[in-house]
Design a protein around this motif. Sequence first.
Motif, PDB file in Angstrom:
ATOM      1  N   UNK A 230      40.926  52.056  -6.082  1.00 30.80           N
ATOM      2  CA  UNK A 230      41.212  51.965  -4.647  1.00 30.80           C
ATOM      3  C   UNK A 230      41.841  50.608  -4.349  1.00 30.80           C
ATOM      4  N   UNK A 231      43.149  50.549  -4.196  1.00 31.65           N
ATOM      5  CA  UNK A 231      43.795  49.256  -3.920  1.00 31.65           C
ATOM      6  C   UNK A 231      43.238  48.621  -2.650  1.00 31.65           C
ATOM      7  N   UNK A 232      43.076  47.315  -2.669  1.00 36.24           N
ATOM      8  CA  UNK A 232      42.653  46.598  -1.466  1.00 36.24           C
ATOM      9  C   UNK A 232      43.252  45.199  -1.473  1.00 36.24           C
ATOM     10  N   UNK A 233      42.991  44.462  -0.412  1.00 43.42           N
ATOM     11  CA  UNK A 233      43.622  43.152  -0.233  1.00 43.42           C
ATOM     12  C   UNK A 233      43.227  42.154  -1.301  1.00 43.42           C
ATOM     13  N   UNK A 234      42.098  42.366  -1.967  1.00 43.86           N
ATOM     14  CA  UNK A 234      41.654  41.423  -2.987  1.00 43.86           C
ATOM     15  C   UNK A 234      42.377  41.539  -4.308  1.00 43.86           C
ATOM     16  N   UNK A 235      43.100  42.643  -4.512  1.00 37.23           N
ATOM     17  CA  UNK A 235      43.714  42.887  -5.820  1.00 37.23           C
ATOM     18  C   UNK A 235      44.703  41.804  -6.219  1.00 37.23           C
TER      19      UNK A 235
END
Length: 312
Positions: A230-235
């Motif tokens: 699940x891509x998110x801003x922390x990646x």
Amino acid sequence: MRVATWNLENLFAPNASAAAPASRATYEAKIAALASTIAAIAPDVLAVQEVGSPPALDDLAAALPGTWYRETADPDGRGIRVALLSRRLLREVEQVSDFPTGLGTVQVDDDGRVIAGLGRPALKATATFGGKKVHVVSAHLKSKLLTFPGGRFSTSDEAERARYAVYALHRRAAEAAGIRAFVTRLLAQSTTNTAAVVVAGDLNDDTQAATTQILLGPPGSEIGTIGFDRPDAGDQQRLWNVAPHIPEADRYSRNYRGRRELIDHILVSEPLVHGVTAGAGPAPAPSIDDQPDARRDRPGSDHRPVYVDLPA
């Protein structure tokens, strides 16, 4: 592209230190054993640790098939350093030695001696594969092996043991934070996509250890967790440890007192994490204890190499 890491265990020229081979013949046997293993795993870039003087690394490179480029970092007080061997030209070479801004000095002994940076500088270089720049960092954090006053490796004073365990842990954590701060800056410098970064080395603790976890960055998306896909801003700031991709039965790089441990790790940034495979080899690794000079004339290394195959 295959990136590997390997602690070469005291790669010194003969009689260069108490842990070095005692003769030219035993030194040459060690070089031959190391070269055989490296040739078998066939990395494109190899992060190495416990290199003595650079000519010893030159001897190892000369024993390998083909042309190998190499870069070395500054040594620690014992005369060992990290290095990079590569079948591709290494550019943008840079040492990593600073603790992160805001972190003070770290006490390392009962005399109150403190350090303000990595005891063994890490080393970053960039190699190009298929037109893509990949930044590789070779690292070697403070050993779990405790060293007591007078050069002792053991003590019957349990209060002393506890203090020196804390000194070692504090130093290892601060060194991990220093490398993490460097990687954070490296990732932030990318103006288009997240930079392709690999951190590879002897981290001297297992996958779930707090010091190892410092390197990961934002939590919540490790390989094998429900958030991984699940891509998110922390990646954009994360590093992923590829250890879960090593087959479980083979997931160790050292055999300490008969117990298998994975203390050598490879971590990758977001552009590299999907589609990777990983492994370790060859096996088995010799069982070792707390006497670092006991294997002085043994060929090879007391660690196993760990490698990752990155997507094109």
